[in-house]
Design a protein around this motif. Structure first.
Motif, PDB file in Angstrom:
ATOM      1  N   ALA A 142       2.532  -4.064   8.489  1.00 37.99           N
ATOM      2  CA  ALA A 142       3.935  -3.670   8.609  1.00 37.99           C
ATOM      3  C   ALA A 142       4.118  -2.308   7.954  1.00 37.99           C
ATOM      4  N   VAL A 143       5.074  -1.538   8.465  1.00 38.29           N
ATOM      5  CA  VAL A 143       5.346  -0.204   7.930  1.00 38.29           C
ATOM      6  C   VAL A 143       6.765  -0.158   7.386  1.00 38.29           C
ATOM      7  N   CYS A 144       6.901   0.332   6.176  1.00 35.82           N
ATOM      8  CA  CYS A 144       8.210   0.478   5.535  1.00 35.82           C
ATOM      9  C   CYS A 144       8.364   1.930   5.099  1.00 35.82           C
ATOM     10  N   ASP A 145       9.310   2.649   5.694  1.00 37.31           N
ATOM     11  CA  ASP A 145       9.504   4.069   5.380  1.00 37.31           C
ATOM     12  C   ASP A 145      10.156   4.244   4.011  1.00 37.31           C
ATOM     13  N   VAL A 146       9.651   5.233   3.269  1.00 38.39           N
ATOM     14  CA  VAL A 146      10.246   5.591   1.975  1.00 38.39           C
ATOM     15  C   VAL A 146      10.354   7.115   1.913  1.00 38.39           C
TER      16      VAL A 146
ATOM     17  N   PHE B 296       3.266  12.816  -3.108  1.00 37.26           N
ATOM     18  CA  PHE B 296       3.401  12.982  -4.550  1.00 37.26           C
ATOM     19  C   PHE B 296       4.808  12.676  -5.042  1.00 37.26           C
ATOM     20  N   THR B 297       5.832  13.098  -4.287  1.00 41.89           N
ATOM     21  CA  THR B 297       7.204  12.942  -4.778  1.00 41.89           C
ATOM     22  C   THR B 297       7.755  11.539  -4.567  1.00 41.89           C
ATOM     23  N   MET B 298       7.079  10.702  -3.785  1.00 41.66           N
ATOM     24  CA  MET B 298       7.574   9.348  -3.532  1.00 41.66           C
ATOM     25  C   MET B 298       7.685   8.531  -4.818  1.00 41.66           C
ATOM     26  N   VAL B 299       6.933   8.892  -5.860  1.00 43.57           N
ATOM     27  CA  VAL B 299       6.955   8.141  -7.113  1.00 43.57           C
ATOM     28  C   VAL B 299       7.707   8.891  -8.206  1.00 43.57           C
TER      29      VAL B 299
ATOM     30  N   LEU C 200       0.855  -1.185   0.000  1.00 47.97           N
ATOM     31  CA  LEU C 200       0.000   0.000   0.000  1.00 47.97           C
ATOM     32  C   LEU C 200       0.889   1.231   0.000  1.00 47.97           C
ATOM     33  N   LEU C 201       0.941   1.929  -1.131  1.00 47.55           N
ATOM     34  CA  LEU C 201       1.863   3.047  -1.301  1.00 47.55           C
ATOM     35  C   LEU C 201       1.218   4.327  -0.781  1.00 47.55           C
ATOM     36  N   ASP C 202       1.434   4.600   0.497  1.00 48.88           N
ATOM     37  CA  ASP C 202       0.901   5.777   1.187  1.00 48.88           C
ATOM     38  C   ASP C 202      -0.617   5.878   1.012  1.00 48.88           C
ATOM     39  N   THR C 203      -1.290   4.774   1.298  1.00 49.95           N
ATOM     40  CA  THR C 203      -2.745   4.677   1.146  1.00 49.95           C
ATOM     41  C   THR C 203      -3.428   4.763   2.497  1.00 49.95           C
ATOM     42  N   ARG C 204      -4.370   5.676   2.647  1.00 49.53           N
ATOM     43  CA  ARG C 204      -5.172   5.768   3.867  1.00 49.53           C
ATOM     44  C   ARG C 204      -6.298   4.739   3.827  1.00 49.53           C
ATOM     45  N   ILE C 205      -6.859   4.425   4.998  1.00 50.57           N
ATOM     46  CA  ILE C 205      -7.903   3.403   5.057  1.00 50.57           C
ATOM     47  C   ILE C 205      -9.235   3.911   4.523  1.00 50.57           C
ATOM     48  N   THR C 206      -9.449   5.212   4.546  1.00 52.58           N
ATOM     49  CA  THR C 206     -10.704   5.759   4.038  1.00 52.58           C
ATOM     50  C   THR C 206     -10.430   7.044   3.275  1.00 52.58           C
TER      51      THR C 206
ATOM     52  N   THR D 234      -1.446 -10.082   5.841  1.00 55.62           N
ATOM     53  CA  THR D 234      -0.516  -8.987   6.132  1.00 55.62           C
ATOM     54  C   THR D 234      -0.545  -7.960   5.010  1.00 55.62           C
ATOM     55  N   VAL D 235      -0.546  -6.700   5.394  1.00 59.10           N
ATOM     56  CA  VAL D 235      -0.348  -5.623   4.425  1.00 59.10           C
ATOM     57  C   VAL D 235       0.936  -4.892   4.794  1.00 59.10           C
ATOM     58  N   THR D 236       1.606  -4.360   3.796  1.00 60.33           N
ATOM     59  CA  THR D 236       2.815  -3.568   4.024  1.00 60.33           C
ATOM     60  C   THR D 236       2.554  -2.150   3.557  1.00 60.33           C
ATOM     61  N   VAL D 237       2.618  -1.217   4.489  1.00 61.48           N
ATOM     62  CA  VAL D 237       2.340   0.190   4.212  1.00 61.48           C
ATOM     63  C   VAL D 237       3.661   0.895   3.921  1.00 61.48           C
ATOM     64  N   PHE D 238       3.815   1.390   2.711  1.00 61.52           N
ATOM     65  CA  PHE D 238       5.016   2.143   2.339  1.00 61.52           C
ATOM     66  C   PHE D 238       4.724   3.606   2.657  1.00 61.52           C
ATOM     67  N   ARG D 239       5.282   4.039   3.801  1.00 57.36           N
ATOM     68  CA  ARG D 239       4.904   5.308   4.430  1.00 57.36           C
ATOM     69  C   ARG D 239       5.944   6.377   4.146  1.00 57.36           C
ATOM     70  N   VAL D 240       5.489   7.523   3.651  1.00 57.91           N
ATOM     71  CA  VAL D 240       6.422   8.605   3.323  1.00 57.91           C
ATOM     72  C   VAL D 240       6.999   9.219   4.593  1.00 57.91           C
ATOM     73  N   THR D 241       8.262   9.647   4.490  1.00 56.43           N
ATOM     74  CA  THR D 241       8.908  10.285   5.641  1.00 56.43           C
ATOM     75  C   THR D 241       8.606  11.777   5.713  1.00 56.43           C
ATOM     76  N   ASP D 242       8.278  12.386   4.570  1.00 57.78           N
ATOM     77  CA  ASP D 242       7.900  13.799   4.558  1.00 57.78           C
ATOM     78  C   ASP D 242       6.377  13.886   4.645  1.00 57.78           C
ATOM     79  N   ARG D 243       5.884  14.244   5.829  1.00 55.78           N
ATOM     80  CA  ARG D 243       4.433  14.245   6.061  1.00 55.78           C
ATOM     81  C   ARG D 243       3.888  15.665   6.197  1.00 55.78           C
TER      82      ARG D 243
END
Length: 344
Positions: free
Chosen positions: A306-310, A315-318, A186-192, A276-285
């Motif tokens: 699980a959380v994986c920082d990127v 927008f700039t993460m991609v 899940l690339l910086d995806t919120r639940i709702t 399991t889901v893996t959340v790719f979470r941006v460091t610039d919030r």
């Protein structure tokens, strides 16, 4: 035909060293150049390609075969972005724009040996009727992905923004049917996604994120749909964010696609997932208006999140400079999922 296509690529990419087996995106191609390339093919050969066709045939040799036939052998909304070297493929599901043009750099960053497919939203092409619910969209994607999924392979699903919700729902449905699911990225995806109080949200999103135009939305709203589309095309062409003969009908479908997907998101009610889901979470919030949990709330619904920082923001993460790290982290998590090890 190959010589003519090579000449087009050299002009668009501003390179002298173009061979018939070079990959368009590896040479520096991007979404705007992809659109310009389809325009040039239409002008030279009277063959109307989509950007999805270009992703499926990213070399001059492959594209020439499509042009000779006069049309692509399309598999519905499926786009093969990378053939890879075998093994379990990665399937990328579309963000709210419905397009898949953001995924080639992610696929390359994961490694050229990684098989990689993407699915674009129903409704982008002429004559297609958009689907009204996220559940129906997921079922449609499962049906199409089965046509290319290797027998016995596990399902690896990723999605950017809204695409993450589609990846989650698709993984949930496949698991319920007894199929093996590996990575759910899940690339910086919120639940709702809360319904927007702004009736022009789709138009603003296309203006600012897609066309890079700063126009008065109130003024645009006062125009008829046909006039509005024509104005946007003219302004985008002048700004260099759209090729000269991009048509207004295609632009209207792009705006409509945003709105259809936003409506489907607003109506979606998330259900538990026994995986399991893996959340790719941006460091610039800094773009986030409120304080969100590290896992963006996914532990409330998934058996494990699980959380994986990127690096970067939403927008700039991609984008170049950040997407390379995202691709490496995705590959690492894919390898962990394939061995059954806990995501980290």
């Amino acid at each position: 035909m190959e010589l003519q296509l090579c000449d087009v690529w050299r002009r668009l990419l501003r390179r002298d060293d173009v061979g018939i087996h070079d990959d368009f995106f590896s040479l520096g191609g991007h979404s705007l150049l992809a659109i310009k390339l389809t325009v040039e093919v239409r002008r030279l050969f009277q063959v109307d390609l989509t950007a999805a066709d270009l992703l499926s045939a990213a070399t001059v040799a492959e594209l020439a075969e499509i042009v000779r036939r006069g049309t692509a052998d399309r598999k519905g909304q499926l786009v093969r972005i990378q053939q890879g070297a075998g093994g379990s493929p990665v399937y990328a599901l579309p963000p709210v724009s419905g397009t898949v043009l953001l995924y080639p750099p992610i696929a390359r960053a994961m490694g050229l040996d990684q098989p990689f497919w993407a699915v674009q939203s129903v409704g982008l092409l002429p004559g297609e009727e958009p689907l009204s619910s996220l559940e129906d969209i997921s079922e449609c994607f499962i049906e199409q992905l089965r046509t290319v999924h290797p027998e016995g392979a596990e399902w690896n699903l990723i999605g950017y923004s809204m695409g993450g919700l589609l990846a989650y729902e698709t993984a949930r449905r496949l698991t319920e049917r007894g199929e093996r699911v590996g990575l759910v990225g899940l690339l910086d995806t919120r639940i709702t996604v809360e319904p927007s109080g702004d009736p022009d949200f789709a138009l603003r999103a296309l203006l600012w994120r897609g066309l890079k135009l700063n126009l008065d939305v109130d003024w645009l709203r006062g125009l008829t749909p046909d006039t509005r589309a024509q104005v946007l095309v003219e302004r985008a062409v002048a700004a260099g964010t759209m090729p000269a003969d991009f048509d207004a009908d295609r632009l209207r479908r792009m705006v409509d696609m945003y709105q259809f997907n936003l409506d489907a998101l607003a109506a979606y009610r998330i259900q538990p997932y026994d995986g399991t889901v893996t959340v790719f979470r941006v460091t610039d919030r800094s773009l986030e208006g409120d304080s969100l949990p590290d896992d963006l709330g996914w532990s409330e619904f998934a058996a494990r999140a699980a959380v994986c920082d990127v690096p970067g923001d939403h927008f700039t993460m991609v984008e170049p400079g950040q997407v390379e790290v995202l691709g490496r982290r995705l590959r690492e998590q894919l390898n962990l999922a394939s061995t059954g090890a806990p995501a980290s």
